[in-house]
Design an enzyme around this catalytic site. Structure first.
Site, mmCIF file in Angstrom:
data_model
loop_
_atom_site.group_PDB
_atom_site.id
_atom_site.type_symbol
_atom_site.label_atom_id
_atom_site.label_comp_id
_atom_site.label_asym_id
_atom_site.label_seq_id
_atom_site.Cartn_x
_atom_site.Cartn_y
_atom_site.Cartn_z
ATOM 1 N N LYS A 329 1.995 -0.298 -3.134
ATOM 2 C CA LYS A 329 1.429 0.694 -4.045
ATOM 3 C C LYS A 329 2.486 0.949 -5.124
ATOM 4 O O LYS A 329 3.682 0.837 -4.862
ATOM 5 C CB LYS A 329 1.164 1.989 -3.250
ATOM 6 C CG LYS A 329 0.702 3.164 -4.077
ATOM 7 C CD LYS A 329 -0.725 3.010 -4.527
ATOM 8 C CE LYS A 329 -1.084 4.017 -5.629
ATOM 9 N NZ LYS A 329 -2.314 3.624 -6.347
ATOM 10 N N ASN A 354 -12.012 3.533 -10.322
ATOM 11 C CA ASN A 354 -11.125 4.402 -9.547
ATOM 12 C C ASN A 354 -10.270 5.251 -10.452
ATOM 13 O O ASN A 354 -9.929 4.869 -11.573
ATOM 14 C CB ASN A 354 -10.244 3.587 -8.577
ATOM 15 C CG ASN A 354 -8.920 3.195 -9.203
ATOM 16 O OD1 ASN A 354 -7.952 3.961 -9.173
ATOM 17 N ND2 ASN A 354 -8.881 2.013 -9.817
ATOM 18 N N ALA A 355 -9.934 6.432 -9.947
ATOM 19 C CA ALA A 355 -8.917 7.274 -10.576
ATOM 20 C C ALA A 355 -8.134 7.885 -9.426
ATOM 21 O O ALA A 355 -8.360 9.033 -9.042
ATOM 22 C CB ALA A 355 -9.554 8.349 -11.438
ATOM 23 N N ASN A 410 4.458 -1.376 -13.337
ATOM 24 C CA ASN A 410 3.078 -1.034 -13.693
ATOM 25 C C ASN A 410 3.103 -0.240 -14.994
ATOM 26 O O ASN A 410 3.373 0.955 -15.000
ATOM 27 C CB ASN A 410 2.459 -0.225 -12.550
ATOM 28 C CG ASN A 410 1.072 0.283 -12.885
ATOM 29 O OD1 ASN A 410 0.498 -0.058 -13.904
ATOM 30 N ND2 ASN A 410 0.521 1.104 -12.002
ATOM 31 N N CYS A 413 -1.446 1.845 -15.897
ATOM 32 C CA CYS A 413 -2.451 2.643 -15.195
ATOM 33 C C CYS A 413 -3.254 3.413 -16.246
ATOM 34 O O CYS A 413 -2.696 4.214 -16.981
ATOM 35 C CB CYS A 413 -1.794 3.604 -14.218
ATOM 36 S SG CYS A 413 -3.016 4.560 -13.332
ATOM 37 N N ILE A 473 -4.813 -8.716 -14.876
ATOM 38 C CA ILE A 473 -4.912 -7.497 -15.644
ATOM 39 C C ILE A 473 -5.023 -6.273 -14.719
ATOM 40 O O ILE A 473 -5.493 -6.391 -13.587
ATOM 41 C CB ILE A 473 -6.154 -7.513 -16.582
ATOM 42 C CG1 ILE A 473 -7.432 -7.779 -15.783
ATOM 43 C CG2 ILE A 473 -6.001 -8.503 -17.682
ATOM 44 C CD1 ILE A 473 -8.715 -7.689 -16.575
ATOM 45 N N THR A 475 -6.679 -2.347 -14.350
ATOM 46 C CA THR A 475 -8.079 -1.920 -14.504
ATOM 47 C C THR A 475 -8.376 -1.541 -15.958
ATOM 48 O O THR A 475 -7.476 -1.210 -16.732
ATOM 49 C CB THR A 475 -8.374 -0.720 -13.590
ATOM 50 O OG1 THR A 475 -7.421 0.295 -13.875
ATOM 51 C CG2 THR A 475 -8.276 -1.106 -12.137
ATOM 52 N N GLY A 501 -12.837 -5.157 -9.776
ATOM 53 C CA GLY A 501 -13.859 -5.961 -9.115
ATOM 54 C C GLY A 501 -14.549 -6.911 -10.078
ATOM 55 O O GLY A 501 -13.968 -7.344 -11.076
HETATM 56 C C1 LIG Z 1 -7.940 1.933 -5.535
HETATM 57 C C2 LIG Z 1 -7.080 1.211 -6.516
HETATM 58 C C3 LIG Z 1 -5.739 1.546 -6.617
HETATM 59 C C4 LIG Z 1 -4.912 0.880 -7.516
HETATM 60 N N1 LIG Z 1 -3.601 1.211 -7.597
HETATM 61 C C5 LIG Z 1 -2.773 0.502 -8.408
HETATM 62 C C6 LIG Z 1 -1.391 0.773 -8.437
HETATM 63 O O1 LIG Z 1 -0.865 1.647 -7.744
HETATM 64 N N2 LIG Z 1 -0.626 0.013 -9.254
HETATM 65 C C7 LIG Z 1 -1.129 -0.980 -10.043
HETATM 66 O O2 LIG Z 1 -0.362 -1.651 -10.737
HETATM 67 N N3 LIG Z 1 -2.439 -1.262 -10.018
HETATM 68 C C8 LIG Z 1 -3.263 -0.546 -9.222
HETATM 69 N N4 LIG Z 1 -4.598 -0.841 -9.185
HETATM 70 C C9 LIG Z 1 -5.101 -1.984 -9.975
HETATM 71 C C10 LIG Z 1 -5.136 -3.249 -9.115
HETATM 72 O O3 LIG Z 1 -3.854 -3.620 -8.691
HETATM 73 C C11 LIG Z 1 -5.771 -4.410 -9.875
HETATM 74 O O4 LIG Z 1 -5.027 -4.662 -11.032
HETATM 75 C C12 LIG Z 1 -7.221 -4.129 -10.264
HETATM 76 O O5 LIG Z 1 -7.902 -3.479 -9.246
HETATM 77 C C13 LIG Z 1 -7.950 -5.419 -10.601
HETATM 78 O O6 LIG Z 1 -8.017 -6.266 -9.480
HETATM 79 P P1 LIG Z 1 -9.333 -6.372 -8.542
HETATM 80 O O7 LIG Z 1 -10.487 -6.571 -9.458
HETATM 81 O O8 LIG Z 1 -9.062 -7.514 -7.633
HETATM 82 O O9 LIG Z 1 -9.410 -5.084 -7.833
HETATM 83 C C14 LIG Z 1 -5.445 -0.153 -8.331
HETATM 84 C C15 LIG Z 1 -6.804 -0.475 -8.246
HETATM 85 C C16 LIG Z 1 -7.621 0.196 -7.351
HETATM 86 C C17 LIG Z 1 -9.071 -0.171 -7.289
#
Ligand SMILES: Cc1cc2nc3c(=O)[nH]c(=O)nc-3n(C[C@H](O)[C@H](O)[C@H](O)COP(=O)(O)O)c2cc1C
Ligand code: FES
Length: 589
Positions: A329, A354-355, A410, A413, A473, A475, A501
């Site tokens: 995380k 997500n937030a 990161n 965010c 990338i 989100t 997603g």
């Molecule tokens: C619940 C959640 C928590 C996340 N927390 C972080 C985080 O702490 N640090 C970060 O760099 N990205 C975070 N992300 C972004 C993910 O690492 C990732 O970049 C994003 O979800 C796209 O990948 P996916 O489509 O496979 O989920 C988070 C995404 C989600 C959905």
């Protein structure tokens, strides 16, 4: 499939059970028909918060009952609702009780009686005799006694003040009846954790298989965020009902996690807050998938994405399930609780918003998680963040005291309460220069999003500032709104969150293509990876490592071995020597 976005339900009936507990009744065929005893729903109080609540009753005709105790701001505000008011529900979530045998015992403490009421009804309807031991401080706090009796259970009561039934704890009553020779094929239990732990000790001695309903902080409710972790299991998905045998290998009854993920004691003697150590794990060499990236050897190039787990035990579990590396995380200088719920929604199939608000225990408190992760010998990527140069400098200094293989900054965010540093390129460049100097020779990746207009141009300046790799990338901004109430659904103050997603699968690949054209440093792809085809296309567009996030919600940790198997088949069938041969393929003609 559970409903992963709150749907407004009219409150049909409100019953006062005790001074503290009300029963809320809804008509919800969608949830009721899918429910099993022991499962829970997320209850959304718009503009306030969202709580996990066990299902107390569900009927084939769609009636759904939950019991809510007035124990915090959100539950207190729910207690002010009236019949006819709209409340959001999603679920059902988790694994319920597996009820078997001819005679079983249920041990309830306080409002732990709610899920057991539903379980008892199902058991009695299947011809199983149920003895219910239910305890509370006083008779006024006993819950659902009449319901248990109406179902036909043999109800025995314990009150601490002796106002009704046995005087003392319900666990003493359990001890007593077992000593008197009563026999049960199963014990199911729900209540305060110290009571549950005591039940497990007693039933272990008596050799009775026991299932325990465990409570932890629940945020996403569906296995994405890892907030509800217990020993690497997710209470919202693997639980809330666990076999007592499984809990023996966790911190159950000793410590739990706060909203930030920080460990906090349950018992006074839980001073050390350590995990039960996992066995050491070394991944096998995978000839077609082995990858060298920034000088580090990976047995395969697939990792989890940052944010899908705070706990070291969960990251360890990903490694054992086949991840070639694990990513933490994002951890900052200070402990953060994150935003109120709802923090995670499914806006369309496999597309999420997500937030979370960067909940994390703070870098100083993260050492125990690193220790737990390092039981698996796979590269560990520590994700870090900070809002200015001074904060990032301190995080970086502390981060490299841990045995990490790589850092991922990161920068992106999209919904933290400070502006994502990627929106201030000058500041970001200064941060990268500063922390690169501190962490070198540990490689530093910088994670960006398409929220900046020109990701490739932007990444070029990060390369110049010293980034060793780019992760893309993160989100993409979104703001889901409930169209009946016209309010944002996500619980953070602005309602903005980030999409993940399948919504990112196409755009993520385009960003990687654009970055590969302009950069010399290697790329880590993340965004909507669900299949080996996604990995292959990301690789051909230019990525060498791959991170999987949202797919963990529907597939769980098994996604890692599934992707690897499919990749191996593809590489062999198409005559590739190894996965590195795919990288950049789309640029060669
Ligand atoms: C619940 C959640 C928590 C996340 N927390 C972080 C985080 O702490 N640090 C970060 O760099 N990205 C975070 N992300 C972004 C993910 O690492 C990732 O970049 C994003 O979800 C796209 O990948 P996916 O489509 O496979 O989920 C988070 C995404 C989600 C959905
Ligand atoms: S609350 Fe269980 S994983 Fe998010």
């Amino acid at each position: 499939m559970p409903l992963n976005i709150p749907k407004l339900h009219r409150l049909e009936e409100l019953r006062t059970e005790t001074e503290e507990v009300l029963t809320f009744k809804f008509q919800s065929p969608e949830i009721a028909k899918e429910s099993e005893p022991g499962q829970f729903v997320m209850v959304w109080n718009p503009r306030v918060d969202e709580l996990p609540i066990s299902i107390a009753a569900a009927t084939p005709t769609g009636e759904l009952e939950i019991a809510i105790a007035d124990v915090g701001d959100c539950s207190h505000s729910l207690h002010q609702k009236h019949v006819g008011d709209l409340i959001g529900l999603r679920g059902p979530y988790g694994n319920g009780f597996r009820i078997t045998g001819e005679r079983i015992c249920m041990v309830a403490g306080g409002y732990g009686a709610a899920p057991l009421r539903y379980a008892a009804k199902q058991a009695q309807e299947s011809g199983i005799d149920v003895v219910v031991l239910t305890g509370a401080k006083s008779s006024a706090e006993l819950l659902y006694i009449q319901e248990f009796e109406r179902i036909g259970c043999d109800v025995r009561i314990a009150t601490e003040d002796g106002s009704e039934g046995h005087k003392g704890l319900v666990t003493a009553l359990l001890d007593e009846i077992l000593a008197a020779g009563e026999r049960f094929e199963q014990v199911l239990t729900c209540g305060p954790e110290l009571m549950l732990a005591r039940v497990c000790v007693i039933t272990n001695q008596a050799n009775i298989p026991t299932q325990v309903s465990v409570e932890r902080i629940v945020k996403c409710g569906c296995g994405a965020c890892g907030s509800c972790d217990i020993g690497g299991y997710q209470v919202c998905k693997d639980g809330p009902v666990f076999d007592a045998e499984i809990l023996k290998h966790t911190e159950f009854g000793i410590w739990k996690r706060e909203k930030s993920g920080k460990r906090s004691p349950i018992t006074l003697d839980a001073k050390e807050l350590i995990s039960r150590p996992s066995s050491l794990f070394t991944p096998e060499y995978e000839p077609l998938l082995a990858t060298k990236f920034c000088g580090i050897d990976f047995s395969n190039p697939i990792a989890n994405a940052a944010g899908f787990g705070v706990s070291g035990k969960l990251l360890y579990r990903y490694a054992v399930a086949g991840a070639g590396a694990v990513v933490t995380k994002s951890v900052g200088l200070y402990e953060r609780d994150g935003y109120p719920n709802p923090t995670f929604l499914e806006v369309s199939p496999h597309s999420y918003a997500n937030a979370m608000g960067l909940p994390n225990p703070g870098i100083e408190n993260y050492g125990r998680e690193i220790e737990d992760t390092k039981r698996a010998d796979v590269p560990l990527i520590l994700s870090i963040f900070g809002k200015d140069v001074a904060e990032c400098r301190e995080v970086a200094k502390r981060a490299i005291r841990y045995p990490v293989d790589m850092l991922e900054f990161n920068a992106s965010c999209p919904h933290s309460d400070f502006v994502a540093v990627e929106n201030n390129p000058k500041l970001l460049r200064s941060i990268i220069k500063e922390i690169r100097a501190i962490v070198h020779p540990i490689p530093l990746a910088v994670k960006i999003s398409p929220n900046v207009g020109d990701p490739a141009g932007f990444a070029m300046t990060l390369e110049k500032a010293g980034a060793d790799a780019i992760t893309a990338i993160n989100t993409v901004m979104t703001r889901p709104v409930d169209s009946t109430l016209d309010v944002p659904i996500l619980g953070n103050p602005t309602g903005y969150g980030g999409k993940s997603g399948t919504a990112l699968t196409v755009g993520g690949k385009e960003v990687i293509f654009a970055l590969y054209k302009e950069l010399k440093i290697p790329l880590i792809a993340v965004g909507g990876i669900f299949t080996a085809k996604d990995v292959i296309e990301y690789a051909k567009n230019g990525a060498s490592l791959f991170q999987v996030g949202s797919a963990l919600v529907s597939e769980g940790p098994a996604i890692f071995s599934k992707l690897k198997e499919e990749l191996n088949v593809f590489l062999v069938a198409n005559g590739y020597k190894d996965i590195a041969e795919l990288v950049g393929g789309a640029h060669r003609r």
